[in-house]
Scaffold this motif. Structure first.
Motif, short mmCIF file in Angstrom:
data_model
loop_
_atom_site.label_atom_id
_atom_site.label_comp_id
_atom_site.label_asym_id
_atom_site.label_seq_id
_atom_site.Cartn_x
_atom_site.Cartn_y
_atom_site.Cartn_z
N GLU A 27 0.81 -1.22 0.00
CA GLU A 27 0.00 0.00 0.00
C GLU A 27 0.85 1.28 0.00
O GLU A 27 0.51 2.24 -0.68
CB GLU A 27 -0.97 -0.01 1.18
N LEU A 29 3.48 1.96 -1.56
CA LEU A 29 4.17 2.20 -2.83
C LEU A 29 3.53 3.32 -3.65
O LEU A 29 4.22 4.08 -4.33
CB LEU A 29 4.21 0.92 -3.67
N GLU A 30 2.20 3.42 -3.61
CA GLU A 30 1.52 4.39 -4.47
C GLU A 30 1.82 5.83 -4.08
O GLU A 30 1.54 6.75 -4.84
CB GLU A 30 0.01 4.15 -4.46
N HIS A 31 2.40 6.02 -2.91
CA HIS A 31 2.73 7.38 -2.47
C HIS A 31 4.13 7.81 -2.91
O HIS A 31 4.48 8.99 -2.76
CB HIS A 31 2.62 7.46 -0.95
N SER A 35 3.15 5.13 -12.13
CA SER A 35 2.27 4.10 -12.62
C SER A 35 2.81 2.70 -12.30
O SER A 35 4.02 2.45 -12.41
CB SER A 35 2.12 4.22 -14.15
N PRO A 36 1.95 1.77 -11.91
CA PRO A 36 2.40 0.39 -11.68
C PRO A 36 2.96 -0.27 -12.94
O PRO A 36 3.69 -1.26 -12.83
CB PRO A 36 1.12 -0.33 -11.22
N ALA A 89 -4.94 -1.97 -2.85
CA ALA A 89 -3.68 -1.28 -3.14
C ALA A 89 -3.44 -1.19 -4.63
O ALA A 89 -3.56 -2.19 -5.36
CB ALA A 89 -2.52 -2.01 -2.47
N LEU A 90 -3.07 -0.01 -5.12
CA LEU A 90 -2.85 0.23 -6.55
C LEU A 90 -1.79 -0.70 -7.12
O LEU A 90 -1.91 -1.18 -8.25
CB LEU A 90 -2.45 1.70 -6.75
N PHE A 91 -0.72 -0.96 -6.36
CA PHE A 91 0.39 -1.75 -6.87
C PHE A 91 0.26 -3.25 -6.57
O PHE A 91 1.09 -4.04 -7.03
CB PHE A 91 1.72 -1.24 -6.29
N GLN A 99 -2.02 -8.32 -12.89
CA GLN A 99 -2.55 -7.02 -13.26
C GLN A 99 -3.22 -7.05 -14.64
O GLN A 99 -2.79 -7.77 -15.54
CB GLN A 99 -1.44 -5.96 -13.25
N GLU A 216 -5.00 9.69 -11.31
CA GLU A 216 -4.02 8.70 -11.70
C GLU A 216 -3.13 9.20 -12.83
O GLU A 216 -3.49 10.11 -13.58
CB GLU A 216 -4.71 7.40 -12.12
N THR A 217 -1.97 8.57 -12.98
CA THR A 217 -1.06 8.89 -14.06
C THR A 217 -1.73 8.63 -15.40
O THR A 217 -2.47 7.65 -15.56
CB THR A 217 0.22 8.05 -13.95
#
Length: 431
Positions: A27, A29-31, A35-36, A89-91, A99, A216-217
């Motif tokens: 969690e 990581l997104e900070h 982009s993943p 979590a985004l990543f 993914q 988001e990116t």
């Protein structure tokens, strides 16, 4: 008969590890990352690659795949339990090798790819060494395939692709693109479109611009294909089979989105509850206000109902091993998903006041994601139509003037059914 809601204790230990791992390691990581799918960024290699190795060592990598493709073959129920956690979590999906759109593209390559295509594209995709793009929709329309105009025409031993694609997933980072194009305009689009692998950097392929969603990116691209030459051996499946190829990824992709949405909605509900216990107004905590309690109760009810629908759908996929037999269920979870996420996130946003609508909180992004979920892989309306049509197949019209559930008609049928008992009772009473 077996019917329960228990998780295998051995697998529950894995879920407990995933839960802690995602909260503590993934969690955050997104900070600090973008982009993943920007997998070649130096910080990605430093922070994400070691986490992926931990996942692989624990045999939790690419769990959507069967053993023949290097996955553990857990099935959809176990995958659903995992994805509930990963959805927070985004990543998390890329850390666990599941993914989108890469997971769906891998399934396409596994089913339709030639040995050479698998060697060049599938194996590095499964290993997480590259990412990919799925390019189907176009600027003038997406849900209706009859309006797609990108053409592929034969030229010697190759194909030349010309046209535009819109909202092509993660194109800016992709090593290759899976592209749908018209190859025979003289027949129905369902029989006249084919699927191609287009390598990144192919001459004539360009990104007109990248499009972002909420905060988001910008990773979804507006693509231009200008006489892009593709070798004949880069077609996936036979000519005209694009829709069959696409369905391999769409059924599973829809239900996997729903699984992860449970985790995201749960994250919003957790924030809603914590906020209501933390803030005081008008002499008491927010959690003491009955209208706030109603928001919490409605959110929990909606999420649990949705979760049970998703879990049953996953169970049915495992039972039948045929997405067509679960078509109604998949359409139902796809149609329900955006509303559940939107409503819970909106309540959480509202209870947080001014900071809730700001970019310092995730709720506006969640609400935007809910609208995205209502459009991706077909708009909600299309899936509701599928549910209705599938349901109606289970019924037959009534040929009589009044249906059997018409009360006078039902009463007459009941009297006829029980006539002997009624006559006997009448005789006893008369005597």
């Amino acid at each position: 008969m077996s019917w329960n809601f228990e998780t295998d204790p051995v697998f529950q230990l894995e879920l407990d590890w995933i839960d802690q791992f995602v909260r503590e390691e993934v969690e955050p990581l997104e900070h600090v990352l973008g982009s993943p799918w920007d997998i070649h960024a130096p910080l990605f290699k430093t922070l994400v690659r070691p986490l992926q190795q931990q996942v692989k060592a624990r045999k939790l990598w690419a769990c959507h795949l069967g053993p023949e493709l290097g996955g553990p073959g857990y099935g959809q129920v176990k995958l659903a339990l995992m994805n509930e956690i990963l959805g927070r979590a985004l990543f998390a999906p890329i850390v666990f090798g599941c993914q989108a759109p890469d997971s769906g593209n891998a399934e396409i390559l596994a089913h339709y790819g030639t040995p050479e295509q698998k060697e060049r594209y599938l194996l590095p995709l499964l290993a997480g060494d590259i990412v990919s793009c799925f390019a189907m929709t176009e600027p003038q329309g997406g849900a209706d395939p009859q309006v797609l105009t990108t053409r592929a025409v034969p030229d010697g031993g190759d194909w030349l692709i010309s046209g535009q694609k819109w909202f092509a997933s993660n194109a800016r980072y992709a090593n290759f693109f899976i592209v749908m194009a018209v190859t025979d305009p003289a027949v129905s689009v369902y029989k006249g479109m084919s699927m191609f692998i287009v390598p990144a950097g192919a001459p004539g392929l360009s990104i007109l611009r990248n499009v972002g969603m909420a905060d988001e990116t910008a990773t979804h691209a507006y693509l231009e294909f200008d006489q892009v030459r593709v070798p004949a051996d880069h077609m996936l499946g036979a000519p005209g089979e694009a829709f069959a190829v696409a369905q391999v990824r769409l059924g599973g992709g829809r239900v996997h989105h729903a699984m992860r949405t449970i985790g995201l909605a749960q994250k919003a509900l957790d924030a809603l509850c914590e906020r209501s216990l933390s803030r005081h107004t008008q002499g008491s905590r927010l959690s003491d206000k009955q209208m706030v309690q109603e928001k919490i109760a409605d959110s929990w009810l909606e999420l649990e109902q949705f979760r049970l629908l998703v879990m049953r759908t996953a169970w049915r996929i495992d039972q039948y091993q045929d997405y067509q037999k679960v078509r109604k269920d998949i359409a139902a979870v796809k149609a329900a998903m955006p509303r559940v996420l939107h409503d819970i996130a909106a309540r959480a946003l509202h209870l947080h006041g001014s900071i809730g609508v700001s970019s310092e909180m995730p709720f506006a992004g969640m609400i935007s994601r809910a609208f995205q979920m209502g459009l991706a892989d077909g708009p909600t309306e299309v899936h509701k139509i599928t549910v209705a049509k599938q349901m109606l197949r289970e019924y037959r019209p009534c040929d009589e003037l009044f249906p059997a559930y018409h009360r006078p008609t039902a009463a007459a049928a009941a009297r006829e059914k029980f006539q002997a008992a009624l006559d006997a009772l009448t005789s006893e009473t008369a005597s």
